[in-house]
Scaffold this motif. Structure first.
Motif, PDB file in Angstrom:
ATOM      1  N   PRO A 294     -21.697   5.840   9.212  1.00 35.32           N
ATOM      2  CA  PRO A 294     -22.837   5.492   8.801  1.00 35.32           C
ATOM      3  C   PRO A 294     -23.421   4.370   8.562  1.00 35.32           C
ATOM      4  N   ARG A 295     -24.986   4.136   7.864  1.00 38.65           N
ATOM      5  CA  ARG A 295     -25.481   3.756   8.071  1.00 38.65           C
ATOM      6  C   ARG A 295     -25.751   2.569   8.761  1.00 38.65           C
ATOM      7  N   THR A 296     -24.217   1.930   8.072  1.00 39.54           N
ATOM      8  CA  THR A 296     -24.035   0.479   8.453  1.00 39.54           C
ATOM      9  C   THR A 296     -23.420   0.194   9.279  1.00 39.54           C
ATOM     10  N   MET A 297     -22.690   1.134  10.117  1.00 40.40           N
ATOM     11  CA  MET A 297     -22.282   0.780  11.236  1.00 40.40           C
ATOM     12  C   MET A 297     -23.111   0.828  12.629  1.00 40.40           C
ATOM     13  N   LYS A 298     -22.987  -0.535  12.840  1.00 33.29           N
ATOM     14  CA  LYS A 298     -23.617  -0.916  14.236  1.00 33.29           C
ATOM     15  C   LYS A 298     -23.518   0.145  16.076  1.00 33.29           C
ATOM     16  N   VAL A 299     -23.700   0.285  16.322  1.00 34.76           N
ATOM     17  CA  VAL A 299     -23.879   0.303  17.833  1.00 34.76           C
ATOM     18  C   VAL A 299     -23.812  -0.436  18.430  1.00 34.76           C
ATOM     19  N   ARG A 300     -22.092  -0.484  19.486  1.00 37.11           N
ATOM     20  CA  ARG A 300     -22.240  -2.180  20.147  1.00 37.11           C
ATOM     21  C   ARG A 300     -22.209  -1.366  21.593  1.00 37.11           C
ATOM     22  N   GLN A 301     -22.894  -2.383  21.717  1.00 36.19           N
ATOM     23  CA  GLN A 301     -24.240  -1.623  23.614  1.00 36.19           C
ATOM     24  C   GLN A 301     -23.168  -2.585  25.134  1.00 36.19           C
ATOM     25  N   LYS A 302     -21.574  -2.958  24.062  1.00 40.90           N
ATOM     26  CA  LYS A 302     -20.934  -3.304  25.436  1.00 40.90           C
ATOM     27  C   LYS A 302     -19.511  -3.207  24.529  1.00 40.90           C
ATOM     28  N   ALA A 303     -18.610  -3.685  25.902  1.00 40.55           N
ATOM     29  CA  ALA A 303     -17.213  -3.399  25.703  1.00 40.55           C
ATOM     30  C   ALA A 303     -16.709  -4.768  24.813  1.00 40.55           C
ATOM     31  N   LEU A 304     -16.075  -4.963  23.820  1.00 36.61           N
ATOM     32  CA  LEU A 304     -15.180  -6.213  22.319  1.00 36.61           C
ATOM     33  C   LEU A 304     -14.674  -7.079  23.927  1.00 36.61           C
ATOM     34  N   ARG A 305     -14.698  -8.063  23.997  1.00 36.14           N
ATOM     35  CA  ARG A 305     -14.646  -9.008  24.822  1.00 36.14           C
ATOM     36  C   ARG A 305     -12.803  -9.045  24.779  1.00 36.14           C
ATOM     37  N   THR A 306     -11.711  -9.650  25.254  1.00 40.16           N
ATOM     38  CA  THR A 306     -10.497  -9.870  25.140  1.00 40.16           C
ATOM     39  C   THR A 306     -10.136 -11.363  25.005  1.00 40.16           C
ATOM     40  N   GLY A 307      -9.334 -11.722  24.337  1.00 42.38           N
ATOM     41  CA  GLY A 307      -9.197 -13.492  23.982  1.00 42.38           C
ATOM     42  C   GLY A 307      -7.690 -13.824  24.342  1.00 42.38           C
ATOM     43  N   TRP A 308      -7.424 -14.997  24.496  1.00 38.40           N
ATOM     44  CA  TRP A 308      -6.021 -15.227  24.660  1.00 38.40           C
ATOM     45  C   TRP A 308      -5.056 -16.231  23.090  1.00 38.40           C
ATOM     46  N   THR A 309      -4.121 -15.103  23.564  1.00 36.46           N
ATOM     47  CA  THR A 309      -3.435 -15.885  22.000  1.00 36.46           C
ATOM     48  C   THR A 309      -2.967 -17.606  22.059  1.00 36.46           C
ATOM     49  N   THR A 310      -2.537 -17.916  21.100  1.00 33.47           N
ATOM     50  CA  THR A 310      -2.086 -18.872  21.139  1.00 33.47           C
ATOM     51  C   THR A 310      -0.937 -20.031  21.857  1.00 33.47           C
ATOM     52  N   GLY A 311      -0.259 -18.727  21.883  1.00 30.61           N
ATOM     53  CA  GLY A 311       0.925 -19.135  22.956  1.00 30.61           C
ATOM     54  C   GLY A 311       0.231 -19.004  24.417  1.00 30.61           C
ATOM     55  N   THR A 312      -0.547 -18.274  24.706  1.00 30.55           N
ATOM     56  CA  THR A 312      -0.857 -18.492  26.466  1.00 30.55           C
ATOM     57  C   THR A 312      -1.222 -19.488  26.412  1.00 30.55           C
ATOM     58  N   CYS A 313      -2.164 -20.052  25.488  1.00 33.90           N
ATOM     59  CA  CYS A 313      -3.334 -21.427  25.894  1.00 33.90           C
ATOM     60  C   CYS A 313      -2.497 -22.768  25.522  1.00 33.90           C
ATOM     61  N   ALA A 314      -1.418 -22.654  24.360  1.00 35.74           N
ATOM     62  CA  ALA A 314       0.003 -23.473  24.446  1.00 35.74           C
ATOM     63  C   ALA A 314       0.637 -23.703  26.135  1.00 35.74           C
ATOM     64  N   SER A 315       0.768 -22.133  26.190  1.00 39.13           N
ATOM     65  CA  SER A 315       1.377 -22.714  27.788  1.00 39.13           C
ATOM     66  C   SER A 315       1.015 -23.169  28.866  1.00 39.13           C
ATOM     67  N   ALA A 316      -0.645 -22.851  29.030  1.00 42.37           N
ATOM     68  CA  ALA A 316      -1.557 -23.607  30.239  1.00 42.37           C
ATOM     69  C   ALA A 316      -1.569 -24.688  29.192  1.00 42.37           C
ATOM     70  N   ALA A 317      -1.603 -25.019  28.480  1.00 41.80           N
ATOM     71  CA  ALA A 317      -2.082 -26.839  28.075  1.00 41.80           C
ATOM     72  C   ALA A 317      -0.224 -27.938  28.149  1.00 41.80           C
ATOM     73  N   ALA A 318       0.765 -27.103  28.373  1.00 44.89           N
ATOM     74  CA  ALA A 318       1.378 -27.555  28.473  1.00 44.89           C
ATOM     75  C   ALA A 318       1.765 -27.914  30.019  1.00 44.89           C
ATOM     76  N   LYS A 319       1.401 -26.672  30.776  1.00 46.22           N
ATOM     77  CA  LYS A 319       1.748 -26.839  32.156  1.00 46.22           C
ATOM     78  C   LYS A 319       0.577 -27.622  32.952  1.00 46.22           C
TER      79      LYS A 319
END
Length: 368
Positions: free
Chosen positions: A2-27
């Motif tokens: 589709p002409r509205t679709m953009k070609v992405r030049q690099k892979a999408l970044r993964t991120g971190w869940t709220t659970g992972t962030c909560a465990s890091a803050a708690a530690k």
């Protein structure tokens, strides 16, 4: 493409869940409490065993028996409403050994059954809760010492307004989520899981009629058609009709109503239950066949055969005065597909709404 679709030049970044962030803050807070020094970095384990280090946005002792730490959530390239959230852990010493976990400001409270969480307790899912306990246990010997951990998310209540939490019975904030600890960009798995969870919550309320809507606009028409049903019965199914029906069958539900626009209904009538645009196409030939079946002229049927989209076919039907009859036949076929999928265990109704979502233009079976 589709002409509205953009070609992405690099892979999408993964991120971190709220659970992972909560465990890091708690530690980090537990380490500060144990050492008397703020922790600038906290390393935690994901459920896979992989270890990840997080920098703290803030970490400080706030009393002789209390410390607090903040980790800012990075959702990667996923359009997550909690991206940038300041996930905060306040850790306080307590007399009894072990870890007591609770939710603070911005973390939702569970008010309905069906989520696998304690009623009246914080919306902290089991995997994140386990991650938090493990992370804190790495900083402090919790078999001999006791800690109370409170997870909070400033602005969490505001963020939750953009989620389905209130409908699921999670009030006052977001959920602390995550099964792998990692956020996959544009995750279909997370949407599918949310659909299945919504069906579970509905069933736990004792309701037996599930109304599947393809989006926010179609839900408007669905609620006008079924004003007697509570909001928990209406589930925005997206492209996961099959997953929703399987969960409905697991819970022994008796009745399913599917409400959609012409395009999604056409895919379902063709037997395609995964209706995402990248996985399937609208069969305008099927719509042409329906045009002939309801008495449309050959010229109109040929025009529908060659239509660009389901909406284009809808507009032709409307112009030719065939909308109600053709729409009802389309809905009849959808109901047939869903009935066969459930092997006759579900009483199925299908309805088509216009493109505002506010008006039901056809349905099968017709209601008195």
């Amino acid at each position: 493409m589709p002409r509205t679709m953009k070609v992405r030049q690099k892979a999408l970044r993964t991120g971190w869940t709220t659970g992972t962030c909560a465990s890091a803050a708690a530690k980090a807070a537990a380490e500060a409490l144990a050492t008397g020094r703020p922790a600038e970095v906290a390393e935690v384990a994901l459920p896979s065993g992989q270890r990840v280090a997080f920098a703290t946005e803030r970490c400080a002792l706030v009393g002789p028996d209390r410390a607090e730490a903040v980790v800012v959530k990075d959702a990667g390239d996923d359009p997550d409403v909690t991206d940038g959230a300041h996930v905060t852990a306040t850790v306080t010493r307590r007399g009894e050994p072990g870890v007591e976990l609770d939710g603070g400001v911005g973390v939702g409270v569970v008010t309905r059954p069906g989520l696998g969480l304690e009623l009246g307790g914080p919306a902290i899912n089991p995997v994140p809760a386990q991650m938090i306990q493990q992370a804190v246990g790495e900083a402090v010997d919790t078999e001999s010492r006791g800690l109370r951990v409170v997870i909070s998310v400033p602005e969490g209540e505001k963020m939750a307004r953009k989620t389905t939490n209130a409908r699921l019975g999670i009030i006052g904030g977001i959920s602390i989520l995550g099964t792998t600890g990692v956020v996959r960009p544009f995750s279909t798995a997370s949407w599918r899981a949310s659909v299945e969870q919504a069906v579970s919550v509905m069933a736990a309320q004792g309701e037996d009629t599930l109304v599947l809507c393809t989006g926010g606009r179609t839900e408007k028409g669905a609620t006008l058609r079924h004003p007697d049903l509570p909001q928990v019965c209406f589930v925005e199914v997206g492209d996961f009709t099959g997953a929703a029906l399987r969960r409905a069958l697991e819970y022994g539900l008796r009745r399913v109503v599917f409400v959609g626009m012409a395009g999604k209904l056409t895919k379902l009538a063709s037997g395609v239950l995964m209706t995402h645009y990248t996985r399937s196409k609208v069969s305008t030939e099927l719509l042409g066949e329906i045009t002939r079946r309801v008495g449309g002229g050959e010229d109109a049927a040929a025009e529908v055969d060659a239509a660009n989209t389901g909406r284009h076919a809808y507009e032709i039907w409307e112009r030719e005065g065939l909308l109600e009859a053709a729409g009802a036949e389309l809905c009849r076929r959808v109901a047939g597909v869903l009935t066969r999928f459930s092997e006759g265990a579900l009483d199925v109704e299908a309805a088509m709404v216009d493109f505002t979502g506010r008006r039901v233009v056809a349905a099968y079976p017709e209601r008195p």
